[in-house]
Design a protein around this motif. Structure first.
Motif, mmCIF file in Angstrom:
data_model
loop_
_atom_site.group_PDB
_atom_site.id
_atom_site.type_symbol
_atom_site.label_atom_id
_atom_site.label_comp_id
_atom_site.label_asym_id
_atom_site.label_seq_id
_atom_site.Cartn_x
_atom_site.Cartn_y
_atom_site.Cartn_z
ATOM 1 N N UNK B 39 4.473 1.557 -6.766
ATOM 2 C CA UNK B 39 4.415 2.596 -7.793
ATOM 3 C C UNK B 39 3.701 3.807 -7.208
ATOM 4 N N UNK B 41 1.865 7.408 -7.684
ATOM 5 C CA UNK B 41 1.132 8.207 -8.678
ATOM 6 C C UNK B 41 0.784 9.557 -8.057
ATOM 7 N N UNK B 55 0.457 2.244 -5.407
ATOM 8 C CA UNK B 55 -0.006 0.992 -6.013
ATOM 9 C C UNK B 55 1.051 -0.089 -5.792
ATOM 10 N N UNK B 57 2.759 -3.355 -7.624
ATOM 11 C CA UNK B 57 2.872 -3.887 -8.983
ATOM 12 C C UNK B 57 3.615 -5.220 -8.975
ATOM 13 N N UNK B 62 2.993 -7.371 -14.829
ATOM 14 C CA UNK B 62 2.594 -5.962 -14.944
ATOM 15 C C UNK B 62 1.167 -5.735 -14.432
ATOM 16 N N UNK B 63 0.755 -6.543 -13.469
ATOM 17 C CA UNK B 63 -0.566 -6.318 -12.866
ATOM 18 C C UNK B 63 -0.403 -5.385 -11.676
ATOM 19 N N UNK B 64 -1.369 -4.523 -11.472
ATOM 20 C CA UNK B 64 -1.260 -3.520 -10.424
ATOM 21 C C UNK B 64 -2.545 -3.474 -9.607
ATOM 22 N N UNK B 65 -2.406 -3.048 -8.368
ATOM 23 C CA UNK B 65 -3.589 -2.850 -7.532
ATOM 24 C C UNK B 65 -3.346 -1.638 -6.635
ATOM 25 N N UNK B 66 -4.374 -0.828 -6.487
ATOM 26 C CA UNK B 66 -4.219 0.367 -5.659
ATOM 27 C C UNK B 66 -4.262 -0.017 -4.188
ATOM 28 N N UNK B 85 -7.404 2.393 1.197
ATOM 29 C CA UNK B 85 -8.504 2.043 0.311
ATOM 30 C C UNK B 85 -9.541 1.398 1.206
ATOM 31 N N UNK B 86 -10.732 1.936 1.194
ATOM 32 C CA UNK B 86 -11.753 1.393 2.076
ATOM 33 C C UNK B 86 -11.858 -0.108 1.846
ATOM 34 N N UNK B 151 -2.350 -11.957 -3.884
ATOM 35 C CA UNK B 151 -3.295 -12.051 -5.005
ATOM 36 C C UNK B 151 -2.649 -11.638 -6.317
ATOM 37 N N UNK B 152 -1.781 -10.634 -6.239
ATOM 38 C CA UNK B 152 -1.111 -10.181 -7.463
ATOM 39 C C UNK B 152 -0.169 -11.238 -8.014
ATOM 40 N N UNK B 156 -5.301 -16.385 -10.814
ATOM 41 C CA UNK B 156 -6.594 -16.803 -10.315
ATOM 42 C C UNK B 156 -7.132 -17.946 -11.169
#
Lengths: 272, 174
Positions: B39, B41, B55, B57, B62-66, B85-86, B151-152, B156
């Protein structure tokens, strides 16, 4: 429905966490900078407060800035989005499906005011993204913003657009350079200074990082569409019968954290 | 005979970073049978440069992570840089890492500045579409990105500890 938020300064304060949770009957506990493992804190909460506490699901455990615990499955609190400094959780209050955005702003020691305002803009961009992706604007932002409610990043339209009074956010949005920006309500304004029931802020510092002495870095802000759900917010100075205030009236850093915890109370019966 | 034309320039390859990201979007969707999406942005940097935040997805949940962002100047799609992303992973979970601690790193670089000029290389800057395509491929194959995908897609439910060590934070936070 009560949410407890506490930045515990990389300490191990699970006993205090349990005392506060028990005395406030918090349904949700959110800890920032928690040096205790979440498993250990969960066990302590289950043993000392309620067996119902659980750890809501997260996208990844690595790099988690927040330890979250919940005692009511209906509230959910599973993570639906994650960035380096935010964790976005599904939250059901009454009939509302809300996104609880947990925030840990960039710190004051290593970032000047400009950078912290930029972080607020990044956060505002993230809210726009969430609005499109998750198809809701019912946001509650909670955490250690590392900004005061009066700083540009918190109040300007390009930042979080969070106003000091409910009446200010009633019209829903304001227009800036032809674009509409949704209002948020920031109830922390009401807790500043001496003329309140609690301490004048959530953290005390008189160095150049805290030119006003007290700061209100720990905040909750609420999207105008769900302001009706908000009941109250309180800065806590006690953990059960134990005081977490120093003799000077500041957060007792020797005993607990340099931040006071905050407790936010929401109504569950508002269907507006 | 003179030859001032840069031979490595390919004028038939003029895709912008956004167009290349859209190709990556399609690849992800097809490669994962519609389970994963990239995705994009739109945002702006503090200095008003163009920023596209990327991101991942997981469509069913519908879980998202940058994942990372790319930045270039307005009206100038190149050079473009990828900003990761650091990585918050502790060092023992990274395949490679610099041994200098982040805390003392800034002090060392300040000393180096005093001692004389220091060349800083940014491996994530691309001057051409071909270069960006390659680096984008590289970043999407990074361990951190692969972990984010897994992980997405995984719920968990394990009972492992999130110890204080997992949260490293910044050198001095408040």
């Amino acid at each position: 429905m009560r949410i407890l938020f506490w930045n515990i300064q990389k300490k191990k304060l699970k006993d205090f966490v349990c005392l506060i949770t028990a005395s406030t009957e918090a349904d949700i506990v959110v800890l920032a900078e928690d040096a205790t493992s979440d498993k250990e804190t969960l066990l302590a909460l289950q043993t000392n407060v309620s067996q119902d506490f659980y750890r809501p699901g997260v996208i990844t455990k690595s790099g988690q800035r927040f330890h979250c615990f919940c005692r009511n499955l209906h509230l959910d609190l599973s993570e639906t989005h994650k960035t380096k400094r935010t964790s976005v959780r599904n939250l059901h209050i009454g009939n509302h499906n809300i996104l609880l955005v947990l925030v840990h702003g960039i710190d004051i020691r290593n970032n000047d005011s400009n950078h912290r305002q930029l972080f607020a803009k990044t956060l505002a961009d993230e809210l726009k993204f969430l609005q499109e992706e998750k198809r809701t604007n019912k946001f509650i932002l909670l955490g250690d913003f590392n900004m005061n409610p009066y700083e540009d990043g918190m109040i300007t339209p390009l930042g979080l657009n969070a106003m000091m009074a409910k009446a200010c956010v009633k019209r829903g949005f304001r227009t800036f350079l032809g674009k509409k920006y949704d209002f948020y309500y920031n109830p922390m304004w009401s807790l500043f200074g001496d003329n309140t029931n609690g301490p004048p802020g959530t953290i005390y510092n008189t160095s150049n990082q805290g030119p006003y002495g007290w700061s209100m870095l720990d905040q909750v802000i609420i999207h105008h569409s769900i302001v009706g759900l908000f009941d109250s917010v309180k800065i806590l100075t006690e953990a059960g019968a134990e005081s977490i205030v120093s003799s000077m009236g500041h957060p007792d850093v020797n005993k607990a954290s340099d931040h006071f915890p905050i407790l936010v109370n929401f109504r569950e019966d508002n269907n507006e | 005979m003179s030859n001032f034309w840069p031979n490595d320039l390919n004028l038939s390859d003029t895709q912008s970073p956004r167009e290349i990201l859209k190709v990556a979007q399609k690849d992800w969707y097809q490669g994962s049978n519609g389970v994963m999406e990239l995705v994009l942005q739109d945002a702006r940097t503090k200095t008003n440069n163009i920023m596209i935040i990327v991101h991942a997805k997981h469509v069913p949940s519908n879980r998202t992570v940058q994942l990372f962002s790319i930045v270039h100047r307005p009206n100038n799609p190149y050079p473009v840089t990828i900003q990761l992303e650091s990585n918050d992973l502790p060092n023992f979970l990274k395949k490679t890492y610099e041994s200098t601690s982040p805390y003392y790193g800034s002090a060392i670089s300040a000393l180096q500045t005093i001692a004389g000029s220091k060349e800083v290389s940014n491996p994530w800057v691309s001057d051409t579409p071909a270069e960006f395509r390659k680096k984008l491929g590289d970043v999407l194959k990074e361990g951190a990105v692969k972990s984010a995908i897994y992980n997405l897609t995984t719920d968990d439910t394990d009972d492992t500890d999130d110890t204080g060590e997992n949260y490293q934070g910044d050198p001095e936070e408040n």
